[in-house]
Design an enzyme around this catalytic site. Structure first.
Site, PDB file in Angstrom:
ATOM      1  N   HIS A 327      39.733  46.942  44.652  1.00  0.00           N
ATOM      2  CA  HIS A 327      40.784  47.756  44.049  1.00  0.00           C
ATOM      3  C   HIS A 327      40.306  48.481  42.798  1.00  0.00           C
ATOM      4  O   HIS A 327      40.872  49.522  42.446  1.00  0.00           O
ATOM      5  CB  HIS A 327      41.992  46.881  43.704  1.00  0.00           C
ATOM      6  CG  HIS A 327      42.827  46.522  44.889  1.00  0.00           C
ATOM      7  ND1 HIS A 327      42.545  45.438  45.693  1.00  0.00           N
ATOM      8  CD2 HIS A 327      43.944  47.099  45.416  1.00  0.00           C
ATOM      9  CE1 HIS A 327      43.454  45.365  46.666  1.00  0.00           C
ATOM     10  NE2 HIS A 327      44.302  46.364  46.518  1.00  0.00           N
ATOM     11  N   GLY A 328      39.316  47.977  42.144  1.00  0.00           N
ATOM     12  CA  GLY A 328      38.841  48.649  40.948  1.00  0.00           C
ATOM     13  C   GLY A 328      37.639  47.958  40.348  1.00  0.00           C
ATOM     14  O   GLY A 328      37.499  46.733  40.444  1.00  0.00           O
TER      15      GLY A 328
END
Length: 469
Positions: A327-328
């Site tokens: 996600h990041g």
């Protein structure tokens, strides 16, 4: 190009006007999908089209080599994985790793600037790279496992990966699901058109009315410091929970609706996650195409829960930590993954969700506990640093008074969204309004109201949150 733009409206009008004629033959259909999808993707930055094409050609060749040279199939699978993960790592994690190395070297007395030396082309995260990389990578893995025969037509594979509705923000459609659908020209029925329209309008309502009205409140709270009162922070984090849900599920709904208008079916990506009563159930309802991808291509190959309890927990933690990093690229996303891993481990050890369900009102209690846990976890997801997340969590979990300054319209929309999910929780999947003589009229009125809301009640326009992943 984003769905909530005038450019996409013009693109869609031309595409669906030509689609009935273009879909008649395989090569024509695949070529049309590919050209249109590359135009859709290249509208943002045409240079990254070549990155997408390179990924597709690399995995197409690797899959053919797996079958042509069975003695070296492990080698060619390794090449495919190395290429995909290498490109993903270069564009998505090079800055993160550079900062980590800089911090480590600084602690040792060496001051070196690594992040500043990363080329500008690599420093920009290409839209949708995490999605189409996983879609393409699943193809070679399935061919390696013998679950899928490789296609020998590059256009066929390119059309499956680049199909514009799911290209930049999912759902993650595996080649095993998409390639067979693209071999023919399925008829588009009136039911397909009607249900596609429902999904598209619902998706735009979620995005334009709910998510985009919540976004300024959330951005203001995180951008002006962490001095909000305890009550304000809980409301803000509730808004963020619904913002990211409505933003992402709204995109998935639009994508599914557009696919229905083409005669194709995409998997359900969100299934009322706020109605879950345990962390395990939450992950069967939230971003389903990603959670099942990690289950099938990471958790189960690691051994799943078949290797004893200690190894099962380790496999679970590895999967959730990788999910967080997907996600990041940041420690906050790693902490978010660890937060959910801890919740899943506690559930496995104690078995409290199953015990709770046996008690009167147990599912309601479980749902409330789960949502509190998820909302607290979103703090890590949204905060800019671990220090900021820690301050916000302390303010949420200890009393800090103050003036309540959240605007009325976003509050009213939040209340409506919560009531909608509460209604689903009470009724269950069998909705009372889904049948009966007035069902069609009710659905038409609801769609009309949502369409009007998407035009007249829309918040400040913004890109979809998951474009950055």
């Amino acid at each position: 190009m984003i769905f909530n733009s005038v450019a996409f409206l013009a693109f869609a009008l031309v595409f669906f006007a030509l689609w009935p004629w273009m879909k008649a033959r395989d090569v024509r259909r695949w070529s049309f999908i590919t050209v249109a999808s590359l135009l859709f993707y290249g509208w943002w930055d045409w240079r990254y089209i070549f990155l997408l094409l390179g990924t597709v050609v690399w995995d197409f060749a690797a899959a053919l080599a797996l079958v042509r040279f069975p003695r070296y199939r492990g080698f060619f699978l390794g090449l495919s994985l190395a290429g995909n993960l290498g490109v993903l790592g270069l564009f998505k994690y090079s800055h993160f790793l550079a900062h980590v190395l800089e911090s480590g070297l600084a602690a040792a007395g060496w001051h070196v600037e690594l992040a500043a030396r990363i080329p500008a082309f690599v420093a920009v995260l290409p839209i949708g790279i995490s999605f189409y990389t996983f879609q393409s990578m699943s193809y070679t893995i399935d061919v390696y496992r013998g679950h899928l025969a490789p296609t020998r037509n590059l256009l066929h594979f390119l059309a499956a990966v680049s199909l514009f509705p799911h290209l930049v923000a999912g759902p993650i459609i595996r080649a095993a699901d998409m390639l067979p659908q693209l071999r023919g020209a399925p008829p588009v029925t009136e039911q397909d058109r009607w249900e596609g329209l429902q999904l598209i309008i619902l998706g735009f309502f979620k995005k334009c009315v709910l998510a985009d009205n919540f976004a300024p409140v959330v951005a203001s709270a995180f951008g002006t410091g962490v001095t909000l009162s305890t009550g304000e922070w809980w409301v803000v984090m509730l808004m963020f929970a619904f913002q990211i849900f409505c933003d992402f599920s709204g995109y998935s709904d639009i994508a599914r609706g557009l696919a229905r208008w083409m005669g194709y079916r995409f998997v359900l990506n969100f299934d009322h996650p706020f109605a879950a009563a345990s962390a395990r159930e939450f992950w069967t309802r939230w971003h389903i195409s990603l959670s099942t991808w990690f289950r099938d291509y990471l958790y189960l190959p690691l051994g799943g829960s078949r290797c004893g309890p200690v190894r099962a927990h380790l496999n679970l933690w590895i999967t959730m930590l990788v999910s967080g990093l997907w996600h990041g690229a940041g420690l906050t996303f790693l902490a978010w993954g660890a937060w959910h891993a801890a919740a899943l481990s506690v559930e496995r050890i104690t078995g409290w969700p199953e015990r709770l369900r046996r008690l009167p009102g147990g599912r309601l209690v479980g749902c409330l506990v789960l949502n509190v846990m998820v909302i607290l976890g979103w703090v890590f997801f949204r905060a800019g640093s671990l220090e900021s997340a820690g301050v916000i969590l302390r303010r949420m979990l200890t009393w800090h008074g103050g003036e309540f300054r959240i605007p009325a319209i976003p509050l009213a929309l939040l209340a409506s969204a919560i009531l909608w999910e509460v209604g689903y929780f009470v009724r269950g999947p069998d909705r009372a309004a889904s049948s009966g003589p007035w069902a069609g009229l009710w659905a038409s009125c609801a769609l009309g109201a949502m369409a009007a809301g998407a035009v007249f009640l829309r918040g400040p326009g913004s890109v979809f949150i998951y474009f950055q992943f």
